[in-house]
Design a protein around this motif. Structure first.
Motif, PDB file in Angstrom:
ATOM      1  N   THR A  62       0.833  -1.198   0.000  1.00  0.00           N
ATOM      2  CA  THR A  62       0.000   0.000   0.000  1.00  0.00           C
ATOM      3  C   THR A  62       0.872   1.255   0.000  1.00  0.00           C
ATOM      4  OG1 THR A  62      -1.774  -1.164   1.146  1.00  0.00           O
ATOM      5  CG2 THR A  62      -1.801   1.236   1.260  1.00  0.00           C
ATOM      6  N   ASP A  99       0.727   4.059  -2.821  1.00  0.00           N
ATOM      7  CA  ASP A  99       0.443   5.454  -2.460  1.00  0.00           C
ATOM      8  C   ASP A  99       1.619   6.385  -2.738  1.00  0.00           C
ATOM      9  OD1 ASP A  99      -2.060   4.720  -1.639  1.00  0.00           O
ATOM     10  OD2 ASP A  99      -1.552   4.624   0.492  1.00  0.00           O
ATOM     11  N   THR A 101      -7.476   9.096  -6.310  1.00  0.00           N
ATOM     12  CA  THR A 101      -8.475   8.976  -5.242  1.00  0.00           C
ATOM     13  C   THR A 101      -9.486  10.111  -5.257  1.00  0.00           C
ATOM     14  OG1 THR A 101      -6.985  10.064  -3.694  1.00  0.00           O
ATOM     15  CG2 THR A 101      -6.986   7.662  -3.692  1.00  0.00           C
ATOM     16  N   LEU A 156     -11.242   6.053  -5.683  1.00  0.00           N
ATOM     17  CA  LEU A 156     -10.818   5.261  -4.533  1.00  0.00           C
ATOM     18  C   LEU A 156     -10.932   3.773  -4.841  1.00  0.00           C
ATOM     19  CD1 LEU A 156      -9.851   5.458  -1.616  1.00  0.00           C
ATOM     20  CD2 LEU A 156     -12.233   5.461  -0.910  1.00  0.00           C
ATOM     21  N   PHE A 157     -11.978   3.402  -5.556  1.00  0.00           N
ATOM     22  CA  PHE A 157     -12.172   2.002  -5.962  1.00  0.00           C
ATOM     23  C   PHE A 157     -11.062   1.567  -6.913  1.00  0.00           C
ATOM     24  CE2 PHE A 157     -14.171  -1.115  -8.868  1.00  0.00           C
ATOM     25  CZ  PHE A 157     -14.363  -2.136  -7.946  1.00  0.00           C
ATOM     26  N   GLN A 165      -8.023   2.792  -7.091  1.00  0.00           N
ATOM     27  CA  GLN A 165      -6.787   2.653  -6.333  1.00  0.00           C
ATOM     28  C   GLN A 165      -6.770   1.360  -5.534  1.00  0.00           C
ATOM     29  OE1 GLN A 165      -5.352   6.039  -4.240  1.00  0.00           O
ATOM     30  NE2 GLN A 165      -3.746   4.887  -3.227  1.00  0.00           N
ATOM     31  N   THR A 166      -7.895   0.972  -4.969  1.00  0.00           N
ATOM     32  CA  THR A 166      -7.967  -0.276  -4.220  1.00  0.00           C
ATOM     33  C   THR A 166      -7.735  -1.473  -5.136  1.00  0.00           C
ATOM     34  OG1 THR A 166      -9.537   0.752  -2.690  1.00  0.00           O
ATOM     35  CG2 THR A 166      -9.403  -1.631  -2.653  1.00  0.00           C
ATOM     36  N   ASP A 218      -4.053  -1.620  -5.739  1.00  0.00           N
ATOM     37  CA  ASP A 218      -3.414  -2.202  -4.545  1.00  0.00           C
ATOM     38  C   ASP A 218      -3.509  -3.719  -4.576  1.00  0.00           C
ATOM     39  OD1 ASP A 218      -2.632   0.162  -3.363  1.00  0.00           O
ATOM     40  OD2 ASP A 218      -4.320   0.254  -1.962  1.00  0.00           O
ATOM     41  N   PHE A 219      -4.701  -4.227  -4.807  1.00  0.00           N
ATOM     42  CA  PHE A 219      -4.924  -5.673  -4.814  1.00  0.00           C
ATOM     43  C   PHE A 219      -4.092  -6.357  -5.883  1.00  0.00           C
ATOM     44  CE2 PHE A 219      -7.138  -9.273  -6.742  1.00  0.00           C
ATOM     45  CZ  PHE A 219      -7.121 -10.150  -5.675  1.00  0.00           C
TER      46      PHE A 219
END
Length: 133
Positions: A34, A38, A55, A83-84, A86-87, A90-91
């Motif tokens: 993360t 970021d 984001t 935000l979705f 970016q998540t 991340d995943f």
């Protein structure tokens, strides 16, 4: 068998301890990835979007309502899809890094030694092969 002794037996199994270690290491590893996303990936993406943070991307359904003094009376209603995104990034990065680590681990892991075949089995195989001729 009492509940306490059953619990001790359950905890002392290797799988439970291995799972607990895996969860703790996975949580710490998630923080590392993360931070990578970021601190490095998203600013690079932001450079392509002229400084806009991913984001902050959103679709405003209803803008914020302000009174005559400029104070916000009602907050805006928005779908924050950035935000979705970016998540999801991340995943995907976490999954990629875990895949690469496991691939390297499996490559370094020594192959299991094949057990020696007992002499009686070898003798039986020789007899079988000679009978086939």
């Amino acid at each position: 068998m009492g509940m306490i002794s059953e619990f001790k037996e359950f905890i002392s199994r290797g799988n439970v301890v291995d799972l607990a270690v895996g969860v703790v290491i996975g949580a710490a590893f998630g923080k590392i990835v993360t931070s990578l996303v970021d601190g490095i990936v998203m600013p690079a993406v932001g450079a392509f979007t002229k400084g806009a943070s991913v984001t902050d991307w959103k679709y405003v359904l209803k803008p914020a309502q302000l009174d005559s003094a400029g104070k916000e009376v009602a907050a805006e209603l928005a779908i924050k899809y950035g935000l979705f995104i970016q998540t999801i990034i991340d995943f995907l990065l976490i999954a990629l890094v875990i895949f690469l680590v496991l691939k390297a681990y499996n490559r370094l892991r020594a192959p299991a030694a094949t057990p020696a075949v007992p002499e009686d089995v070898l003798l039986l195989r020789e007899i079988r092969d000679s009978l086939k001729k």
